[in-house]
Design an enzyme around this catalytic site. Structure first.
Site, PDB file in Angstrom:
ATOM      1  N   THR A 133       1.991  -4.053   1.772  1.00 50.80           N
ATOM      2  CA  THR A 133       1.161  -3.268   0.732  1.00 50.80           C
ATOM      3  C   THR A 133      -0.089  -3.496   1.219  1.00 50.80           C
ATOM      4  O   THR A 133      -0.421  -4.364   1.672  1.00 50.80           O
ATOM      5  CB  THR A 133       1.504  -3.536  -0.562  1.00 50.80           C
ATOM      6  OG1 THR A 133       1.098  -4.929  -0.900  1.00 50.80           O
ATOM      7  CG2 THR A 133       2.991  -3.452  -0.965  1.00 50.80           C
ATOM      8  N   ASP A 134      -1.159  -2.591   0.790  1.00 46.61           N
ATOM      9  CA  ASP A 134      -2.434  -2.880   0.737  1.00 46.61           C
ATOM     10  C   ASP A 134      -2.602  -4.017  -0.364  1.00 46.61           C
ATOM     11  O   ASP A 134      -1.918  -4.047  -1.346  1.00 46.61           O
ATOM     12  CB  ASP A 134      -3.356  -1.498   0.301  1.00 46.61           C
ATOM     13  CG  ASP A 134      -4.636  -1.695   0.862  1.00 46.61           C
ATOM     14  OD1 ASP A 134      -5.227  -2.929   1.256  1.00 46.61           O
ATOM     15  OD2 ASP A 134      -5.274  -0.605   1.324  1.00 46.61           O
TER      16      ASP A 134
END
Length: 175
Positions: A105-106
């Protein structure tokens, strides 16, 4: 011009990854079209446009250069957070394009301000939840025991852990 950008991304990835123990992360997967309200926006796009326009660059980079990682974007695609999308993370990237690296994920994608679900990230095939807060860990553990309206199968968590370990052991230099 667009095909040239895709070819350059694949070539850069191959060049960087020629160095033992070094890898690239291609991002932001997918339909990352704005900076404002990224967690709240949902890109509504047809399957055809998604495949032919938004995913084509990622597909070429993956098939031609096998980057070490993909970073999902904050936004939703057709109402589903990219980090929680089985269709993007597993069906397209892994099954159709043969992606063998990790998906992450970011940073702070799973926050309480409209962010994605840490447990759903794992179920979708998203291997790393960044930065991995206590809340994320609790949510994943609760989902393993089917608490708080979420469910996560242990096999999905095991698959993510296995991909991370494979990356570690195949990337380390013992020279």
């Amino acid at each position: 011009m667009e095909i040239l950008v895709r070819i350059i991304a694949a070539a850069l990835t191959r060049g960087v990854q020629r160095q033992h123990g070094v890898g690239t992360t291609i991002k932001h997967y997918a339909c990352n079209n704005q900076e404002e309200n990224r967690r709240g926006v949902s890109s509504i796009v047809s399957e055809r446009a998604l495949r032919e326009i938004y995913l084509k660059g990622f597909e070429i980079a993956i098939k031609e250069s096998q980057p070490k990682a993909i970073m999902t974007s904050y936004n939703k695609v057709n109402g589903v957070h990219t980090a929680n999308s089985y269709d993007l993370c597993t069906t397209a990237a892994r099954k159709e394009w043969g992606f063998a690296g990790i998906i992450m994920t970011d940073w702070t994608t799973t926050n309480a301000d409209g962010g994605s679900s840490a447990a759903k990230c794992i179920a979708a095939g998203n291997d790393l939840v960044m930065p991995g807060t206590d809340t994320d860990r609790r949510e994943i553990l609760d989902a393993l025991s089917a608490e708080n309206d979420q469910y996560l199968e242990e096999k999905d968590l095991t698959a993510c852990a296995q991909r991370i370990l494979e990356m570690i052991f195949t990337s380390n230099s013992y020279e």
